[in-house]
Scaffold this motif. Structure first.
Motif, mmCIF file in Angstrom:
data_model
loop_
_atom_site.group_PDB
_atom_site.id
_atom_site.type_symbol
_atom_site.label_atom_id
_atom_site.label_comp_id
_atom_site.label_asym_id
_atom_site.label_seq_id
_atom_site.Cartn_x
_atom_site.Cartn_y
_atom_site.Cartn_z
ATOM 1 N N ARG A 35 0.785 -1.240 -0.076
ATOM 2 C CA ARG A 35 -0.021 0.183 0.165
ATOM 3 C C ARG A 35 0.841 1.279 0.036
ATOM 4 N NH1 ARG A 35 -4.624 1.819 -1.726
ATOM 5 N NH2 ARG A 35 -5.577 3.143 -0.277
ATOM 6 N N ALA A 36 1.924 1.286 0.838
ATOM 7 C CA ALA A 36 2.802 2.451 0.986
ATOM 8 C C ALA A 36 3.744 2.483 -0.457
ATOM 9 C CB ALA A 36 3.971 2.237 1.871
ATOM 10 N N PHE A 37 3.749 1.544 -1.069
ATOM 11 C CA PHE A 37 4.424 1.568 -2.726
ATOM 12 C C PHE A 37 3.491 2.239 -3.598
ATOM 13 C CE2 PHE A 37 4.858 -0.085 -6.722
ATOM 14 C CZ PHE A 37 6.198 0.146 -7.212
ATOM 15 N N GLN A 38 2.130 1.865 -3.428
ATOM 16 C CA GLN A 38 1.259 2.483 -4.251
ATOM 17 C C GLN A 38 1.165 3.897 -4.101
ATOM 18 O OE1 GLN A 38 -2.711 1.426 -3.787
ATOM 19 N NE2 GLN A 38 -3.144 1.620 -6.050
ATOM 20 N N HIS A 39 1.271 4.364 -2.806
ATOM 21 C CA HIS A 39 1.162 5.866 -2.384
ATOM 22 C C HIS A 39 2.324 6.638 -2.932
ATOM 23 C CE1 HIS A 39 -2.282 5.099 -0.072
ATOM 24 N NE2 HIS A 39 -2.699 6.458 -0.175
ATOM 25 N N ALA A 40 3.678 5.908 -2.600
ATOM 26 C CA ALA A 40 4.750 6.522 -3.179
ATOM 27 C C ALA A 40 4.839 6.672 -4.766
ATOM 28 C CB ALA A 40 5.904 5.697 -2.830
ATOM 29 N N TYR A 41 4.332 5.548 -5.490
ATOM 30 C CA TYR A 41 4.452 5.834 -6.757
ATOM 31 C C TYR A 41 3.430 6.857 -7.260
ATOM 32 C CZ TYR A 41 3.605 3.971 -11.654
ATOM 33 O OH TYR A 41 3.645 3.846 -13.092
ATOM 34 N N ALA A 42 2.307 7.165 -6.607
ATOM 35 C CA ALA A 42 1.479 8.330 -7.185
ATOM 36 C C ALA A 42 2.109 9.565 -6.846
ATOM 37 C CB ALA A 42 0.193 8.064 -6.166
ATOM 38 N N ARG A 43 2.835 9.627 -5.616
ATOM 39 C CA ARG A 43 3.563 10.944 -5.427
ATOM 40 C C ARG A 43 4.877 11.188 -6.503
ATOM 41 N NH1 ARG A 43 2.680 8.713 -0.310
ATOM 42 N NH2 ARG A 43 4.936 8.165 -0.067
#
Length: 169
Positions: free
Chosen positions: A145-153
């Motif tokens: 989940r953190a990876f998905q948010h980091a990717y979006a940022r």
């Protein structure tokens, strides 16, 4: 191939998240003005933003359009097959969303939309709803989940640079 979820196109509606999926909403300020908007919109619609992020993009067309198949490759190992479900190209908004196909580590939909507000500010909004589909996505738990948010940022950071927007991060 069929989509791996039922609510195809739901990212068109702000805040839509089908039951059993996790929502995501990340908004990044890119800069100001029509030239920034035009450059950002073109970079999103032609996969340039994704390629500049260092992910592999294998698309059945040079530009996002409904029905275009796209396989995103991460780290040269993880292949994520998707299909574009909707696009928009308006005076102040442009973008698209893709839905997951069998073989993708997640199940759901993700949208990338550039918009220029009334005061001229240009934003990238990445919205998604997803749930793990592969064992390693399930095992990753909060880290996935953190990876998905980091990717979006990271999308916002890269697009800001590509569009000639603000220098701040």
């Amino acid at each position: 191939m069929s989509f791996t979820y039922d609510d195809v196109g739901a990212t068109r509606e702000q805040g839509a998240c089908p039951p059993g999926f996790r929502p995501m909403h990340v908004r990044t300020r890119l800069g100001e003005g029509e030239p920034v908007f035009r450059r950002a919109a073109e970079a999103v619609l032609t996969w340039e933003m994704h390629r500049e992020m260092g992910v592999g993009i294998d698309a059945s067309a040079e530009r996002a359009a409904p029905g275009v198949d796209v396989t995103v490759t991460l780290a040269g190992m993880i292949k994520a097959p998707c299909r574009v479900v909707w696009t928009l190209e308006e005076h102040r908004r442009a973008g698209w969303a893709y839905g997951t196909l069998p073989g993708h580590p997640e199940s759901g939909e993700e949208a990338f939309v550039v918009d220029r507000t009334g005061d001229g500010t240009v934003w990238l909004t990445v919205t998604a709803f997803s749930r793990p589909a592969k064992w390693y996505a399930k095992a990753g738990g909060p880290a996935a989940r953190a990876f998905q948010h980091a990717y979006a940022r990271r999308c916002g950071t890269v697009l800001r640079r590509l569009s000639g927007g603000d220098e701040e991060d």
